[in-house]
Every structure is written in C-alpha cells, then in structure tokens.
Design a protein around this motif. Structure first.
Motif, PDB file in Angstrom:
ATOM      1  N   LEU A 208      16.127 -13.920  27.729  1.00 38.04           N
ATOM      2  CA  LEU A 208      17.317 -13.945  28.558  1.00 38.04           C
ATOM      3  C   LEU A 208      16.991 -13.655  30.022  1.00 38.04           C
ATOM      4  CD1 LEU A 208      19.815 -12.078  26.217  1.00 38.04           C
ATOM      5  CD2 LEU A 208      20.085 -14.433  27.041  1.00 38.04           C
ATOM      6  N   GLY A 209      17.676 -14.350  30.903  1.00 39.30           N
ATOM      7  CA  GLY A 209      17.544 -14.079  32.321  1.00 39.30           C
ATOM      8  C   GLY A 209      18.500 -12.988  32.758  1.00 39.30           C
ATOM      9  N   PRO A 210      18.550 -12.682  34.062  1.00 36.92           N
ATOM     10  CA  PRO A 210      19.451 -11.653  34.580  1.00 36.92           C
ATOM     11  C   PRO A 210      20.903 -11.915  34.169  1.00 36.92           C
ATOM     12  CG  PRO A 210      17.887 -12.315  36.269  1.00 36.92           C
ATOM     13  CD  PRO A 210      17.701 -13.261  35.130  1.00 36.92           C
ATOM     14  N   ASN A 211      21.560 -10.871  33.705  1.00 37.34           N
ATOM     15  CA  ASN A 211      22.964 -10.933  33.278  1.00 37.34           C
ATOM     16  C   ASN A 211      23.178 -11.827  32.057  1.00 37.34           C
ATOM     17  OD1 ASN A 211      23.970  -9.276  35.515  1.00 37.34           O
ATOM     18  ND2 ASN A 211      23.461 -11.053  36.783  1.00 37.34           N
ATOM     19  N   GLY A 212      22.120 -12.063  31.279  1.00 35.89           N
ATOM     20  CA  GLY A 212      22.250 -12.847  30.064  1.00 35.89           C
ATOM     21  C   GLY A 212      23.041 -12.108  28.998  1.00 35.89           C
ATOM     22  N   ARG A 213      23.537 -12.882  28.014  1.00 33.00           N
ATOM     23  CA  ARG A 213      24.362 -12.313  26.942  1.00 33.00           C
ATOM     24  C   ARG A 213      23.749 -12.628  25.591  1.00 33.00           C
ATOM     25  NH1 ARG A 213      25.928 -16.277  30.271  1.00 33.00           N
ATOM     26  NH2 ARG A 213      27.472 -17.243  28.878  1.00 33.00           N
ATOM     27  N   LEU A 214      23.786 -11.666  24.690  1.00 37.47           N
ATOM     28  CA  LEU A 214      23.413 -11.869  23.295  1.00 37.47           C
ATOM     29  C   LEU A 214      24.611 -11.480  22.444  1.00 37.47           C
ATOM     30  CD1 LEU A 214      20.118 -11.024  21.473  1.00 37.47           C
ATOM     31  CD2 LEU A 214      22.307 -10.398  20.441  1.00 37.47           C
ATOM     32  N   VAL A 215      25.117 -12.448  21.654  1.00 40.33           N
ATOM     33  CA  VAL A 215      26.258 -12.202  20.784  1.00 40.33           C
ATOM     34  C   VAL A 215      25.754 -12.125  19.353  1.00 40.33           C
ATOM     35  CG1 VAL A 215      28.507 -13.012  19.991  1.00 40.33           C
ATOM     36  CG2 VAL A 215      27.782 -13.460  22.346  1.00 40.33           C
ATOM     37  N   ASN A 216      25.920 -10.957  18.739  1.00 41.84           N
ATOM     38  CA  ASN A 216      25.482 -10.761  17.362  1.00 41.84           C
ATOM     39  C   ASN A 216      26.663 -10.891  16.410  1.00 41.84           C
ATOM     40  OD1 ASN A 216      25.254  -8.428  15.036  1.00 41.84           O
ATOM     41  ND2 ASN A 216      23.414  -9.664  15.248  1.00 41.84           N
ATOM     42  N   LEU A 217      26.482 -11.726  15.374  1.00 47.82           N
ATOM     43  CA  LEU A 217      27.540 -11.884  14.377  1.00 47.82           C
ATOM     44  C   LEU A 217      27.016 -11.796  12.955  1.00 47.82           C
ATOM     45  CD1 LEU A 217      26.620 -14.963  14.062  1.00 47.82           C
ATOM     46  CD2 LEU A 217      28.588 -15.497  15.471  1.00 47.82           C
TER      47      LEU A 217
END
Length: 300
Positions: A208-217
C-alpha cells in the motif's frame, strides 16, 4: 417437516435456488456469531425464489428460528426483506453471487471508497467474494487489479475473473509475498480487499502507498496477522473491518439490485455448480471438505 406458515408481516417464497456458503457451515455447527441454531434446523441464509408471482432474492435469519432456512422448497420471509429481481435474471447465478457479491461490492465501494484509476489488490481471489471483487473493481474503473490466491485452481479462477496479474499465496513468508505483490503491482497500491488476514494481509499491506486502505472481511487464512506498526504509521494506512451485518436493509437491497444488473449485462459471474435439493447432504459434505470447483447451488 411440515411446510412453514407465514406469520404476520411474512410471505411464503417458493425457493428456486439456495447456495451452500461458508456462513451456512458455521451456522450449522453453532460456531457463527449468530450462536447455536434452534431445532428443527433448516440451513440456508439466503436464496432466490418466487413470491406472489415476483422473482425475488431473500435473506433468512440464518436458521436461528426453527425451520427458517432457505434450503427447502418453501420458506417464510419478512416481506420488507424481499428484493424483487428482473424476470430475466438467472436464479442460480444470482444465488451463487448472493451475499458474497454483496460483501465484495460494499467492501470495495462503501467501506473501501474505491474510485476510478486506483490500483487494487484482491486476496482470496479464487473464492466467490474474491472473484466478484476482481470483476467489480474492474467495472468500477480500477487501473489495475492484482489477485492473490492459494491453490493453482484458485489462481486460474482469479485470472478468468479478469485480474491483470495473479500472485501465488503458497507461502507464509511475509517478505516473499510482499516482494511478489510489489513486483505485480509495479507501483503503490491504493486498496486491498482481504477475506484472508494472516500473512497475506501483512504482505499486501506493505504494498500500500501513503493513505492506502485495507478492508478485512474474513479470516480464512488466520485470525491474527503480523502487520507491523512501522508499515501502518509510516504510510498512514487505514485498516477497516467489514461485515454484511452492518448494512441497513436498504443498503443490502441496493447492493443486490446492483449485482443483479451487472450479472444481466454479463459483467459479473461466479464459478458455481448445481445440485438437486434431495442431494443436499452429499453436496454439503463436498462443500465442507473443499471438494468443489465453486459455489454449490441447490435447486428443489
């Protein structure tokens, strides 16, 4: 078991198709967050059927009330929960996509805030959630979609879903997996959709780059993940949780409608097979053992 009777506010639905999903397996064993099911128990958290001449998708309370599951010929469903489908929709295809595609769609858009031009990693891309997420990310205008999948067959399904590149998740070496993701992405990633957690999530987070998001489900790889603090802090990353249970009835209905429209256009599908309802026991065992090529959908 006698056919169900509709109580006040309910309608009877003639079931046309009901999928066997991982959540169904958890509910049946009493290990889901819904708790132990009531008996007599009929499994099935969702399905497609006909009610009053209308083709509908419907949810159930996961079999938590005696006999209320979708793996039956008839089920009683709360009227406001019905989502009317176009008559041209394929009941089996919509059942196969179902809440898995709803999760992929909402995790990408509502929770993950995906915008056109972003670079996306989809973990577990050989499963129904992952296959749907790959297709949905491309439809939403992602510039590049990198898939991660564990088995050879799952990687083939991810490629067939339209992933630009597929990474083998055949090791728990986070450094090695992170290198593979970096090579496949060719630049900073904006969003990771993660139904696995564990080592794959930790590796994808490093891409991930700066301010990236990871959504875990989900946590089908592990319930914990070695995501390091330096990666989180150094790039100001956001780790977000997702569950369909957080959706309002209106959000869920809108998502079902959206995935149905995409399916009708040929832009969304999921690998599936059909089994007759009378063979539900054998189909259930194959699903539990992972001996299927995709989602099993039961037809009465």
């Amino acid at each position: 078991m006698a056919p169900p009777a509709a109580s006040e506010g309910q309608v009877l639905v003639d079931v046309l198709a009901a999928p066997i999903t991982p959540l169904d397996l958890l509910c049946a064993t009493g290990t889901s967050y819904f708790g132990k099911p009531a008996t007599p128990y009929v499994p099935g958290v969702q399905g497609v059927g006909r009610a009053g001449g209308r083709l509908v998708w419907f949810p159930t309370t996961a079999g938590m009330a005696p006999g209320d599951g979708s793996m039956a010929e008839v089920v009683a469903v709360a009227e406001p929960d019905l989502v009317v489908l176009p008559n041209g929709a394929d009941p089996v295809e919509i059942a196969a996509l179902g809440l898995s595609a709803v999760a992929a769609h909402m995790a990408l858009t509502w929770r993950g805030e995906l915008t056109a031009g972003e670079l996306v990693i989809v973990l577990g891309a050989g499963g129904v959630v992952g296959q749907a997420a790959v297709q949905l990310a491309r439809t939403a205008g992602a510039s590049r979609v990198i898939a991660g999948a564990r088995s050879t067959a799952a990687r083939v399904r991810a490629e067939e879903a339209g992933a630009h590149a597929v990474v083998a998740l055949d090791t728990d070496d986070v450094d090695e997996l992170a290198r593979r993701f970096a090579d496949a992405a060719g630049g900073p990633v904006d969003l990771v959709l993660d139904p696995l957690y564990g080592a794959p999530a930790a590796a994808a987070a490093r891409a991930l780059g700066p301010n990236g998001r990871l959504v875990n489900l989900g946590g089908s790889a592990a319930e914990t993940s070695p995501i390091d603090s330096a990666t989180l802090r150094g790039r100001s990353l956001r780790l977000l949780g997702y569950t369909n249970n957080a959706l309002t009835r209106e959000q869920r209905a809108a998502a079902v409608t959206a995935i149905t429209e995409l399916a009708l256009r040929g832009d969304l599908t999921a690998t599936h097979e059909v089994a007759p309802l009378e063979d539900a026991g054998a189909a259930w065992q194959r699903q539990a053992a992972g001996q299927t090529s995709g989602r099993i959908v039961l037809r009465p």
